[in-house]
Structures are given as structure tokens and as C-alpha cells.
Design a protein around this motif. Structure first.
Motif, PDB file in Angstrom:
ATOM      1  N   TYR A 247       2.069   6.611   3.832  1.00  9.55           N
ATOM      2  CA  TYR A 247       0.613   6.731   3.747  1.00  9.55           C
ATOM      3  C   TYR A 247       0.056   7.534   4.917  1.00  9.55           C
ATOM      4  O   TYR A 247      -0.829   8.382   4.744  1.00  9.55           O
ATOM      5  CB  TYR A 247      -0.022   5.339   3.714  1.00  9.55           C
ATOM      6  N   ALA A 248       0.602   7.310   6.118  1.00  8.58           N
ATOM      7  CA  ALA A 248       0.147   8.047   7.301  1.00  8.58           C
ATOM      8  C   ALA A 248       0.424   9.542   7.160  1.00  8.58           C
ATOM      9  O   ALA A 248      -0.420  10.374   7.530  1.00  8.58           O
ATOM     10  CB  ALA A 248       0.817   7.502   8.560  1.00  8.58           C
ATOM     11  N   VAL A 249       1.587   9.904   6.619  1.00 10.93           N
ATOM     12  CA  VAL A 249       1.900  11.321   6.420  1.00 10.93           C
ATOM     13  C   VAL A 249       0.935  11.933   5.402  1.00 10.93           C
ATOM     14  O   VAL A 249       0.419  13.038   5.596  1.00 10.93           O
ATOM     15  CB  VAL A 249       3.363  11.507   5.962  1.00 10.93           C
ATOM     16  N   THR A 250       0.682  11.213   4.310  1.00 13.88           N
ATOM     17  CA  THR A 250      -0.252  11.718   3.302  1.00 13.88           C
ATOM     18  C   THR A 250      -1.637  11.908   3.901  1.00 13.88           C
ATOM     19  O   THR A 250      -2.296  12.939   3.669  1.00 13.88           O
ATOM     20  CB  THR A 250      -0.317  10.751   2.105  1.00 13.88           C
TER      21      THR A 250
ATOM     22  N   GLU B  26      -4.015  -0.220  -0.046  1.00 14.59           N
ATOM     23  CA  GLU B  26      -4.062  -1.676  -0.157  1.00 14.59           C
ATOM     24  C   GLU B  26      -2.754  -2.324   0.282  1.00 14.59           C
ATOM     25  O   GLU B  26      -2.752  -3.379   0.928  1.00 14.59           O
ATOM     26  CB  GLU B  26      -4.394  -2.080  -1.599  1.00 14.59           C
ATOM     27  N   LEU B  27      -1.633  -1.707  -0.071  1.00 11.63           N
ATOM     28  CA  LEU B  27      -0.343  -2.251   0.357  1.00 11.63           C
ATOM     29  C   LEU B  27      -0.240  -2.256   1.881  1.00 11.63           C
ATOM     30  O   LEU B  27       0.255  -3.215   2.476  1.00 11.63           O
ATOM     31  CB  LEU B  27       0.795  -1.427  -0.243  1.00 11.63           C
ATOM     32  N   VAL B  28      -0.699  -1.175   2.507  1.00  6.25           N
ATOM     33  CA  VAL B  28      -0.671  -1.091   3.963  1.00  6.25           C
ATOM     34  C   VAL B  28      -1.578  -2.177   4.562  1.00  6.25           C
ATOM     35  O   VAL B  28      -1.210  -2.871   5.514  1.00  6.25           O
ATOM     36  CB  VAL B  28      -1.092   0.307   4.444  1.00  6.25           C
ATOM     37  N   ALA B  29      -2.766  -2.335   3.975  1.00  7.33           N
ATOM     38  CA  ALA B  29      -3.699  -3.340   4.479  1.00  7.33           C
ATOM     39  C   ALA B  29      -3.123  -4.747   4.359  1.00  7.33           C
ATOM     40  O   ALA B  29      -3.362  -5.610   5.225  1.00  7.33           O
ATOM     41  CB  ALA B  29      -5.021  -3.242   3.702  1.00  7.33           C
ATOM     42  N   ALA B  30      -2.348  -4.983   3.315  1.00  2.00           N
ATOM     43  CA  ALA B  30      -1.750  -6.305   3.108  1.00  2.00           C
ATOM     44  C   ALA B  30      -0.516  -6.527   3.965  1.00  2.00           C
ATOM     45  O   ALA B  30      -0.020  -7.656   4.057  1.00  2.00           O
ATOM     46  CB  ALA B  30      -1.382  -6.472   1.631  1.00  2.00           C
ATOM     47  N   GLY B  31      -0.001  -5.459   4.571  1.00  2.00           N
ATOM     48  CA  GLY B  31       1.240  -5.579   5.324  1.00  2.00           C
ATOM     49  C   GLY B  31       2.469  -5.575   4.446  1.00  2.00           C
ATOM     50  O   GLY B  31       3.567  -5.901   4.892  1.00  2.00           O
TER      51      GLY B  31
END
Length: 514
Positions: A245-248, A269-274
Motif C-alpha cells: 500500500y505504501a508503494v502504491t 482498510e486492511l492496513v488500518a486493521a493491522g
């Protein structure tokens, strides 16, 4: 050859997984290596990790004890930045922060010799920006390894605006001497791989968000029909959603919000959820010990066909016709618009339009669209779609045809371009734009995508086989369907199609005159 002599010392700054891996590559190649990390104890830990990995190779018989000991002797921990003064090449592999990297290179200028080469392993930051403000920016270039560095062959040699040709040539030849596969790129966001690969993830995410198919089905189609080693969701889980996500986001922001690189709310959302994937135990898949892996949706097939009528040119799907003949099925050919007719269904290779829109434009109501495959002979699964009004019988009949060829069928909601062809079109589009903008040559782009992310074919070579006009048509249909600039076709693709049409027209005119 302008490769660094093996007697020259190479320094690596940053002893994390990537830095330690690079140090291993260089030490195994034969150079004295200095490993430095500003964090106390990190360099010692990095060196110990390298040697532990080499010990495992010795146990497996892939390395001799003498070779391991030689690497250990060459790999030395540097205590301070000043200890790198004799290095002829310094490779920076620290945090992806522009200010921090600038500070390190600025300090290095006062430590190493004036003709020492300074290389950055950045995967997303501008090499030009990293070198800006240095006394000698011409000696700075990108040397981008892929993780794990000792295993992955690809290295991107990245030229900043000031990078000198001798420096770039030396890095290229040195990477070759290290038994790597270097490609050349200019300093643009994402370089080659991290730019061209974005649609592989983005189209899968969009199909999921639109309810076209579930995660397991999309992954299975991309593996079993597209020939990819891993499906996009499996790969995102392996990379880590925080990283992917960070690369995108980085590429999207660097291209001033170009919709071709728009990030996904689902992944956010997946990143936010960990739920970052394998490393946290959950991502698109559940990796906990008691979790069951979901199976792809597979349609129960109808009866096998005993007669197949092929109407017109079916393009890349022609191997299906040969395979049907080999099974003993009666196959006849007629004029027509590229259909494969069996009792109960009319099949056609997707062209980027939906089945519903094609029926509305006059194609048979029992139309079933099927997806592209890398190799129809070896593909074990095919995606199909029917019009929105529903054609369960036609879908089952189509599944019977593919079952007769040993292939499972997954029904995808009537999504334009289905799965594999849609993804290929977008990968080819991004690759073509990279060529158009002078980022890299077509051959280097294809090599980078096969070596760096294990694609079964380079997107440009695959496009040539699938048919350039077909890929352009898919993009134009996607653009018309969505009304989204994300699907605008590269000018290079359109120009090449127009050039081929002009050549063909002139050839026909010449033939008629004679």
C-alpha cells in the motif's frame, strides 16, 4: 568491462534484511565488505544473520565450509561512518526517507574518495532528489536490489538527472560480475518493476470490490490460466499490505494523483486493521493454524460437446480449436465473427466489453465470454462470464467444453475484460507508457518483470502474441465502460497499431496495382 576489481572494498550502509542481503551478495562475489548501521548492534546482528544463512547452505551441501569462512573473513563490521573511507563503492540501504538519505550521502562526501561511487537501493524515491545538493551528484546512481537480494537476480541500475555514464556503466558491469541481471532505468516514480506491476494488484482489487469474484477465485484464475506463480491477493499477503500500500501511495502521489495508480480503499482498510498478511497471520487470507484455506468457485459442467463450429478468427484462442480436434470432437469451420458454437452456448474470447453489452448489440443471447490464458494447452482453469439476465445453461455447456479439455471453469460476474486479459492489457499499457517516457527499453522492461516479480512472460512480449490491436481494443472498451482515465490507452500502443494498419493498407494497395 568496467566492473569494480574484486580487490576494491564495497561498503553497505544499513544492516536490515535488505542491507545484510546485499552485503552477502557482494562478499560472496569476492569483495571485501564493510557493513555499517547507525543503530548500535545492528551491523553485528546483520553479519551474524548472513553467516547463519550461509551455515544452512553448508548443511544442505550448497556451499562449502571453506567458502563460508572466506565470506566471513571478507564481511567486516564498520563501527563509524569514517571507517568507510577506503570504500570504492558505497551502497545505501536504509529507511525510505529522502531527508535521511540526503544526510547520509552528504556526510559520505567528506569521508570517501572523490571518485568513489555512491549508490542508493531506494525502491521509490527519486535518485535525482537524493543526489541534489551534493558536491558531486554525478557519482550518485540507483542500485536497486530485490528481496531477498541473495536469491533475486534482478538489479535496476537507475540514472538520476546528474548520474554520469561511466558510473552507470560501472554499476551495470559490476552487477553482471556479481552474477545478477541488471536492467537500466531512469529515475521516475517506481522505476520499472514498482511502476509496471501496479495494475497486477489494482485490477484484482477492483474486481473484488465490484463483486466480480472472490479472492480465492481471482487468485486461482491468475495462477491456473494466467500462469502467474502467485495470485495477486496471495502476493500482496506475502509482501505485506503496509509495504504494498505504501508503494502504491508513493507512486500515486509522485505522479500527481494519476488515476492509473489510485490506491484501494480495501487495502487501506486492511492496513488500518493491522491485517498485513502472512507476517501478522491475517490479510486477504487467514493464516492462523486452524484456518481453512478457501477454495475457488468451480462450476459444475454440463455434457461434453460432440460437435463444435468455429466461426471466423478466434485469435489467441486458436490453440483451443486444435486441442478440441485432438480429443476427437468433430470441428467444422465457417465464416463469422470469432465465435465457437456448441449445443447450448456460443463462446467468444472477451474483448473488454461485457457479455450483456455484446448481446444488446446483436450477438447471440446464449453468449458466454471466456478469458485469455497464457497457454490454453496447459491452463487448468478458465474464467467465463454470461450476460446479466442469466444463462446458467449456456455457462454449464461452456464448462462442459472446457471439461473435455481437462480444465475447470470459474464463473465471474459480467466484468469487462474478465481477469487475465484485463490484467494483461493494463500491464502492457503501463509498460508501453514507460517505454514512451524513456524510463527503459522494451526488452529491459520485459526482463525486469520476469526476473523481478516472476511474471510468466514480459507484458510487451505477451501483448505481441495476444495481438496488439486486441489489447488496444480491450483498453478502449474498458475506458468506455468505466469512463475512468485510469484505462486511457498509451499513445505508444495506439501509434503502433496505427502504423501497422498503414503498412497493411499500403501493402494491399501495392498488391492490387500489380
Amino acid at each position: 568491462m568496467t566492473a569494480l576489481p574484486m580487490t576494491d572494498t564495497v561498503a553497505v550502509i544499513g544492516a536490515g534484511a535488505m542491507g545484510a542481503g546485499i552485503a552477502q551478495v557482494v562478499a560472496q562475489a569476492g569483495h571485501p565488505v564493510l557493513l555499517f548501521d547507525a543503530k548500535e548492534g545492528a551491523a553485528e546482528k546483520g553479519r551474524a544473520g548472513v553467516l547463519a544463512g550461509l551455515d544452512r547452505l553448508v548443511e544442505k551441501g550448497k556451499l562449502t565450509a571453506a567458502e563460508r569462512d572466506a565470506v566471513a573473513e571478507r564481511l567486516v563490521v564498520a563501527v563509524t561512518l569514517a571507517d568507510l573511507k577506503d570504500a570504492r563503492l558505497v551502497i545505501e540501504a536504509i529507511v525510505e526517507n529522502l531527508d535521511v538519505k540526503r544526510q547520509v550521502f552528504s556526510a559520505l562526501e567528506d569521508v570517501v574518495a572523490q571518485d568513489a561511487i555512491l549508490a542508493t537501493n531506494t525502491s521509490s524515491l527519486s535518485v535525482t532528489a537524493i543526489a541534489a545538493g551534493l558536491k558531486r551528484p554525478e557519482r550518485v546512481a540507483g542500485l536497486h536490489f530485490f528481496n531477498p537480494a541473495p536469491v533475486m537476480k534482478l538489479v535496476e541500475i537507475v540514472s538520476g538527472l546528474a548520474s554520469s555514464k561511466p558510473v552507470l556503466d560501472t554499476l551495470f558491469d559490476t552487477a553482471l560480475a556479481w552474477k545478477k541481471e541488471p536492467v537500466r532505468a531512469t529515475s521516475t516514480p517506481g522505476f520499472i518493476v514498482n511502476r509496471v506491476a501496479r495494475p497486477f494488484y489494482a485490477e484484482a482489487l477492483r474486481l473484488l470490490e465490484e463483486g466480480a469474484a472472490d479472492v480465492a477465485t481471482i487468485d486461482a484464475v491468475m495462477r491456473e490460466a494466467g500462469g502467474f506463480r502467485m495470485g495477486p491477493f496471495e502476493l500482496m499477503d506475502l509482501i505485506g499490505h503496509d509495504v504494498n500500500y505504501a508503494v502504491t501511495r508513493s507512486v500515486f502521489d509522485a505522479y500527481f494523483g494519476d488515476p492509473r495508480f489510485r490506491p484501494s480503499l480495501t487495502q487501506q482498510e486492511l492496513v488500518a486493521a493491522g491485517w498485513l498478511g502472512r507476517k501478522t497471520g491475517r490479510g486477504f487470507y487467514d493464516y492462523r493454524p486452524d484456518a481453512a484455506k478457501p477454495a475457488p468457485a468451480t462450476l459444475e459442467p454440463g455434457t461434453d460437446p460432440d460437435l463444435v463450429v468455429v466461426e471466423g478468427d478466434v485469435g489467441p484462442a486458436e490453440p483451443l480449436v486444435h486441442a478440441l480436434k485432438a480429443t476427437g470432437v468433430q470441428v467444422t469451420r465457417e465464416e463469422g465473427g470469432g465465435h465457437i458454437r456448441i449445443y447450448g452456448a456460443t463462446l467468444a474470447l472477451t474483448d473488454g466489453r461485457t457479455a450483456t453489452s455484446r448481446v444488446r448489440m446483436g450477438e447471440p443471447s446464449d453468449l458466454v465470454l471466456f478469458d485469455l490464458a497464457l497457454d490454453y494447452k496447459t491452463a487448468s482453469r478458465i474464467a467465463i462470464a454470461t450476460p446479466d439476465q442469466g444463462q446458467e445453461g449456456a455457462a454449464a455447456a461452456a464448462a462442459g467444453l472446457f471439461r473435455s479439455l481437462g480444465k475447470a471453469v470459474s464463473v465471474v460476474d459480467d466484468a469487462p475484460g474478465l481477469v487475465v486479459l484485463r490484467t494483461l492489457a493494463m500491464l502492457a499499457n503501463e509498460a508501453a507508457d514507460a517505454v514512451l517516457q524513456g524510463v527503459a527499453s522494451p526488452s529491459d522492461i520485459d526482463r525486469a518483470m520476469t526476473l523481478g516479480v516472476n511474471y510468466p512472460r514480459g507484458p510487451l512480449a505477451w501483448t505481441d502474441d495476444a495481438g496488439l490491436p486486441r489489447i488496444l481494443a480491450v483498453l478502449d472498451h474498458l475506458h468506455k465502460t468505466y469512463g475512468d482515465d485510469r484505462y486511457r490507452a498509451s499513445r505508444l500502443l495506439r501509434r503502433r497499431v496505427e502504423a501497422r494498419r498503414l503498412i497493411s493498407t499500403n501493402r494491399d494497395a501495392t498488391a492490387s496495382e500489380t
